[in-house]
Motif scaffolding. Structure first.
Motif, mmCIF file in Angstrom:
data_model
loop_
_atom_site.group_PDB
_atom_site.id
_atom_site.type_symbol
_atom_site.label_atom_id
_atom_site.label_comp_id
_atom_site.label_asym_id
_atom_site.label_seq_id
_atom_site.Cartn_x
_atom_site.Cartn_y
_atom_site.Cartn_z
ATOM 1 N N THR A 112 17.200 8.554 -20.620
ATOM 2 C CA THR A 112 17.694 9.182 -19.391
ATOM 3 C C THR A 112 16.774 10.311 -18.931
ATOM 4 O OG1 THR A 112 19.178 10.429 -20.823
ATOM 5 C CG2 THR A 112 20.152 8.605 -19.616
ATOM 6 N N ASN A 113 16.029 10.915 -19.877
ATOM 7 C CA ASN A 113 15.131 12.008 -19.459
ATOM 8 C C ASN A 113 13.727 11.509 -19.107
ATOM 9 O OD1 ASN A 113 13.999 11.379 -21.865
ATOM 10 N ND2 ASN A 113 14.417 13.329 -22.867
ATOM 11 N N GLY A 114 13.501 10.226 -19.232
ATOM 12 C CA GLY A 114 12.211 9.640 -18.842
ATOM 13 C C GLY A 114 11.061 9.950 -19.781
ATOM 14 N N GLU A 115 11.306 10.711 -20.841
ATOM 15 C CA GLU A 115 10.202 11.072 -21.749
ATOM 16 C C GLU A 115 9.834 9.914 -22.672
ATOM 17 O OE1 GLU A 115 10.731 14.698 -23.892
ATOM 18 O OE2 GLU A 115 11.488 15.727 -22.122
ATOM 19 N N ARG A 116 8.562 9.914 -23.104
ATOM 20 C CA ARG A 116 8.108 8.834 -23.982
ATOM 21 C C ARG A 116 7.373 9.393 -25.205
ATOM 22 N NH1 ARG A 116 9.223 3.982 -21.891
ATOM 23 N NH2 ARG A 116 7.821 2.780 -23.211
ATOM 24 N N LEU A 117 7.384 8.582 -26.244
ATOM 25 C CA LEU A 117 6.773 8.950 -27.524
ATOM 26 C C LEU A 117 5.633 7.976 -27.796
ATOM 27 C CD1 LEU A 117 7.490 10.456 -30.425
ATOM 28 C CD2 LEU A 117 8.512 8.247 -30.934
ATOM 29 N N SER A 118 4.515 8.484 -28.313
ATOM 30 C CA SER A 118 3.388 7.585 -28.602
ATOM 31 C C SER A 118 3.402 7.167 -30.062
ATOM 32 C CB SER A 118 2.065 8.304 -28.323
ATOM 33 O OG SER A 118 1.992 8.635 -26.956
ATOM 34 N N SER A 119 2.996 5.924 -30.290
ATOM 35 C CA SER A 119 2.804 5.451 -31.663
ATOM 36 C C SER A 119 1.302 5.314 -31.887
ATOM 37 C CB SER A 119 3.493 4.097 -31.851
ATOM 38 O OG SER A 119 3.200 3.601 -33.140
ATOM 39 N N TYR A 120 0.827 5.812 -33.033
ATOM 40 C CA TYR A 120 -0.613 5.867 -33.298
ATOM 41 C C TYR A 120 -1.011 4.938 -34.432
ATOM 42 C CZ TYR A 120 -0.133 10.241 -30.704
ATOM 43 O OH TYR A 120 0.149 11.169 -29.739
ATOM 44 N N ASP A 121 -2.241 4.449 -34.357
ATOM 45 C CA ASP A 121 -2.846 3.734 -35.473
ATOM 46 C C ASP A 121 -3.404 4.795 -36.423
ATOM 47 O OD1 ASP A 121 -4.645 2.485 -37.198
ATOM 48 O OD2 ASP A 121 -5.243 0.986 -35.728
ATOM 49 N N PRO A 122 -2.860 4.896 -37.649
ATOM 50 C CA PRO A 122 -3.308 5.987 -38.531
ATOM 51 C C PRO A 122 -4.762 5.868 -38.967
ATOM 52 C CG PRO A 122 -1.806 4.534 -39.702
ATOM 53 C CD PRO A 122 -1.822 4.064 -38.277
ATOM 54 N N SER A 123 -5.336 4.654 -38.872
ATOM 55 C CA SER A 123 -6.726 4.520 -39.322
ATOM 56 C C SER A 123 -7.715 5.002 -38.256
ATOM 57 C CB SER A 123 -7.027 3.074 -39.718
ATOM 58 O OG SER A 123 -6.988 2.248 -38.584
ATOM 59 N N THR A 124 -7.270 5.010 -36.986
ATOM 60 C CA THR A 124 -8.184 5.436 -35.919
ATOM 61 C C THR A 124 -7.660 6.632 -35.129
ATOM 62 O OG1 THR A 124 -7.094 3.966 -34.351
ATOM 63 C CG2 THR A 124 -8.986 3.058 -35.566
ATOM 64 N N GLY A 125 -6.377 6.875 -35.229
ATOM 65 C CA GLY A 125 -5.764 7.951 -34.446
ATOM 66 C C GLY A 125 -5.510 7.555 -33.001
ATOM 67 N N GLN A 126 -5.766 6.281 -32.676
ATOM 68 C CA GLN A 126 -5.581 5.848 -31.287
ATOM 69 C C GLN A 126 -4.132 5.462 -30.995
ATOM 70 O OE1 GLN A 126 -8.491 2.773 -30.809
ATOM 71 N NE2 GLN A 126 -10.059 4.236 -30.158
ATOM 72 N N VAL A 127 -3.726 5.724 -29.747
ATOM 73 C CA VAL A 127 -2.372 5.360 -29.323
ATOM 74 C C VAL A 127 -2.310 3.840 -29.185
ATOM 75 C CG1 VAL A 127 -0.671 5.537 -27.462
ATOM 76 C CG2 VAL A 127 -2.014 7.557 -28.135
ATOM 77 N N ILE A 128 -1.252 3.242 -29.788
ATOM 78 C CA ILE A 128 -1.150 1.782 -29.649
ATOM 79 C C ILE A 128 0.058 1.379 -28.809
ATOM 80 C CG2 ILE A 128 -2.474 1.011 -31.654
ATOM 81 C CD1 ILE A 128 0.032 0.970 -33.276
ATOM 82 N N GLY A 129 0.835 2.342 -28.392
ATOM 83 C CA GLY A 129 1.967 2.029 -27.529
ATOM 84 C C GLY A 129 2.871 3.236 -27.384
ATOM 85 N N THR A 130 3.791 3.138 -26.438
ATOM 86 C CA THR A 130 4.757 4.235 -26.265
ATOM 87 C C THR A 130 6.166 3.662 -26.193
ATOM 88 O OG1 THR A 130 4.716 4.228 -23.845
ATOM 89 C CG2 THR A 130 3.057 5.607 -24.954
ATOM 90 N N VAL A 131 7.132 4.520 -26.518
ATOM 91 C CA VAL A 131 8.552 4.118 -26.470
ATOM 92 C C VAL A 131 9.336 5.273 -25.857
ATOM 93 C CG1 VAL A 131 8.448 2.596 -28.502
ATOM 94 C CG2 VAL A 131 8.964 5.024 -28.809
ATOM 95 N N GLU A 138 -11.245 15.904 -53.593
ATOM 96 C CA GLU A 138 -12.537 15.939 -52.867
ATOM 97 C C GLU A 138 -12.858 14.581 -52.239
ATOM 98 O OE1 GLU A 138 -12.374 16.970 -56.132
ATOM 99 O OE2 GLU A 138 -12.041 19.041 -55.486
ATOM 100 N N ALA A 139 -12.274 13.520 -52.796
ATOM 101 C CA ALA A 139 -12.600 12.178 -52.292
ATOM 102 C C ALA A 139 -11.737 11.780 -51.089
ATOM 103 C CB ALA A 139 -12.435 11.160 -53.412
ATOM 104 N N ILE A 140 -10.869 12.694 -50.641
ATOM 105 C CA ILE A 140 -10.024 12.370 -49.480
ATOM 106 C C ILE A 140 -10.888 12.458 -48.226
ATOM 107 C CG2 ILE A 140 -8.058 13.118 -48.071
ATOM 108 C CD1 ILE A 140 -6.750 14.122 -50.671
ATOM 109 N N SER A 141 -10.790 11.409 -47.405
ATOM 110 C CA SER A 141 -11.568 11.400 -46.167
ATOM 111 C C SER A 141 -10.658 10.953 -45.033
ATOM 112 C CB SER A 141 -12.749 10.446 -46.345
ATOM 113 O OG SER A 141 -13.306 10.141 -45.102
ATOM 114 N N GLY A 142 -10.301 11.895 -44.174
ATOM 115 C CA GLY A 142 -9.391 11.580 -43.053
ATOM 116 C C GLY A 142 -8.068 11.067 -43.581
ATOM 117 N N SER A 143 -7.685 9.867 -43.121
ATOM 118 C CA SER A 143 -6.386 9.339 -43.556
ATOM 119 C C SER A 143 -6.517 8.447 -44.795
ATOM 120 C CB SER A 143 -5.743 8.563 -42.406
ATOM 121 O OG SER A 143 -6.627 7.581 -41.940
ATOM 122 N N TYR A 144 -7.690 8.436 -45.411
ATOM 123 C CA TYR A 144 -7.882 7.604 -46.618
ATOM 124 C C TYR A 144 -7.941 8.461 -47.884
ATOM 125 C CZ TYR A 144 -8.710 3.683 -43.536
ATOM 126 O OH TYR A 144 -8.539 2.697 -42.597
#
Ligand code: NDP
Length: 512
Positions: free
Chosen positions: A9-28, A343-349
């Motif tokens: 009812t408020n028209g707002e949307r939420l984005s869903s992201y691909d955790p490996s790239t950080g890119q938006v893959i859709g909204t709801v 130390e071996a953590i790199s981004g989301s991996y």
């Protein structure tokens, strides 16, 4: 036709992201409390109709739903891969396990909810029956780690038991839930039978407060407590599946190859983001070093990232931060890192990390890490292993490896947990007839199995008088000597009297 994903009812949307790239893959949509209440009201109407259908009719529709989900298996696996970060092999495994539960729930509901004739005890002229009836509308709040399998453990069982469902997925994995809702709307004759509301924590909080008949929640203990408090306003019952700190015990005579292979899978599947992950390992002193070597060898053969990787991206940056914190805390307190590490953590991996020299003073042995970490502790005896395994506020799953099955079973029985796998890991999650759930901070209530069906029912007790007898206790009209008779009955029934059974006494009294 009503929609299962209404616009907010408020028209707002939420984005869903691909955790490996950080890119938006859709909204709801971000559904408000008013949207949630409206969905629950629609579900209430659907529930009234659904609850009057026969078990067979419901099973037929659930079977059609299962087939439609299976027909979209590729899309589900793709969404699981992209929204949650898990590798394709694990994504298809999750789809398969989720479908297994839809099939099982549909097949078992009638028997699990069959009326039970029970003993009428002292009122032997009564027929006593227990019946199980649908609750009405179930609010399901799901997690992001197994966004299809875990909520389906509530959704399928709630539907099979004759309820309607309003499902709020995690904000990290909403697209998959929307897909489930679209298929449900096309498959079920009642379009509002399974609806999805999307948004962040506030939408989940609104569902916990809404006029539902039960809330089935999976997530952290902290949020579970908030859900319980919100549900308490209406005295809505809750089912809480809150994760764990699952121990694995390896005895001296265990098959070390099998135990190491299972340990690595149990700790690292879904990059360790499973409520029933192996989170702590206790190994008998005599085989500790050998076992550690085998675990390291298994771990070194694994690949992190890529389409053919064994470990995918962690689903959220927040979870990466928790794992890093646990690793740093462990190292600061003396743990030895054999593979991976902070130390071996790199981004989301996060590279799979094997730790030894760990103690219960470290977070990695006390708090839920929910990441690809295998902390291994040496123990002097199986008694010490059990003591350490039970040194936790959690109690979800557990596993035991021992050469002698009876020893493994005995050790398993001593672990305070809802579930134990003997000479395997996570076996209980793949068997739909076994109830799934925990104790303590791991929550309460059960999904899966017949108990998981009855979890979404209300119990009705019926006492039917089938024969009238002169001595009617439910009346003020009693013989003058009734008090005296009762005194005698108490002695005979519950004291040192000679009449062994209530039925015998009843027959004796009736013959007077
Ligand atoms: P949460 O417990 O916060 O989230 C679980 C679900 O609850 C999500 O759908 C979430 O929605 C929803 N939610 C959040 N706030 C509320 C609220 N106030 N009322 C009702 N629902 C709410 O888990 P996190 O994602 O924060 O993960 C934290 C930790 O929880 C992890 O590190 C892990 O240890 C544990 N965990 C355990 C799981 C399990 O399988 N038992 C699954 C996931 C996490 P939204 O995502 O939109 O905020």
């Amino acid at each position: 036709m009503a929609t299962t994903i209404s616009t907010a009812t408020n028209g707002e949307r939420l984005s869903s992201y691909d955790p490996s790239t950080g890119q938006v893959i859709g909204t709801v949509p971000i559904h408000t409390a008013a949207d949630v209440d409206a969905a629950v009201a629609r579900a209430r109407v659907a529930a009234q109709s659904w609850s009057t259908r026969s078990f067979q009719a419901r099973a037929e529709e659930l079977t059609a739903f299962r087939k439609a989900l299976a027909a979209h298996a590729d899309e589900f696996a793709d969404l699981l891969h992209r929204e949650n970060g898990k590798p394709m092999l694990e994504a298809y495994t999750e789809v398969m396990m989720a479908l297994g539960h839809v099939q099982h729930a549909a097949a078992r509901a009638e028997e699990a909810m069959a009326p039970k004739k029970v003993s009428a005890g002292i009122l032997a002229n009564f027929r006593a029956t227990v019946t199980y009836l649908p609750l009405g509308v179930i609010g399901v709040i799901g997690p992001w780690n197994y966004p299809l399998f875990t909520p389906m453990g509530s959704i399928a069982y709630a539907l099979a038991a004759g309820n309607a469902v309003v499902f709020k997925p995690s904000e990290l994995t909403p697209l998959l839930a929307v897909k489930v809702a679209e298929i449900a709307a096309k498959t079920f004759a009642l379009a509002d039978l399974l609806q999805v509301v999307t948004g962040a924590g506030a939408t989940g909080a609104a569902l916990a407060k809404a006029a539902v008949d039960k809330v089935a929640f999976t997530g952290s203990a902290a949020t579970g407590k908030r859900v319980m408090i919100a549900a308490a306003e209406r005295l809505t019952p809750v089912l809480l599946e809150l994760g764990g700190k699952d121990p694995m015990i390896v005895a001296e005579d265990a098959d070390l190859d099998k135990a190491a292979e299972a340990c690595v899978y149990g700790a690292l599947t879904n990059a360790g983001q499973a409520c029933i992950s192996v989170e702590r390992v206790y190994v008998a002193d005599a085989v500790h070093d050998k076992f550690v070597d085998k675990v390291i060898e298994n771990v070194r053969a694994l690949k992190t990232g890529g389409d053919d990787g064994h470990l995918g991206a962690m689903t959220s940056p927040a979870q990466v931060a928790i794992v890093k914190n646990h690793l740093e805390d462990a190292v600061a307190k003396g743990a030895k890192v054999h593979t991976g590490g902070a130390e071996a953590i790199s981004g989301s991996y996060i590279q799979p990390t094997v730790l030894t020299n760990v103690t219960h003073q470290m977070k990695v042995m006390s708090d839920e890490t929910f990441g690809p970490v295998i902390p291994i502790q040496r123990v002097a005896s199986l008694d010490e292993a059990v003591k350490l395994a039970n040194d936790t506020t959690f109690g979800l799953g557990s596993s035991v490896f021992a050469g002698k099955s009876e020893v493994a079973r005995e050790i398993g029985a001593r672990i305070r947990a809802g579930m134990t796998s003997v000479n395997s890991v996570m076996g209980f999650a793949g068997i739909p007839s076994l109830p799934f759930g925990g104790v303590g901070d791991s929550g309460f209530g059960r999904i899966h199995g017949d108990e998981g069906i009855r979890e979404f029912t209300r119990i009705k007790s019926t006492a039917e008088q089938v024969v009238s007898i002169p001595m009617n206790m439910m009346s003020f009209r009693q013989p003058k000597d009734m008090t005296k008779r009762l005194k005698g009955m108490i002695k005979q029934l519950y004291g040192d009297g000679v009449v062994a059974k209530a039925g015998d006494l009843f027959r004796k009294l009736r013959s007077r």
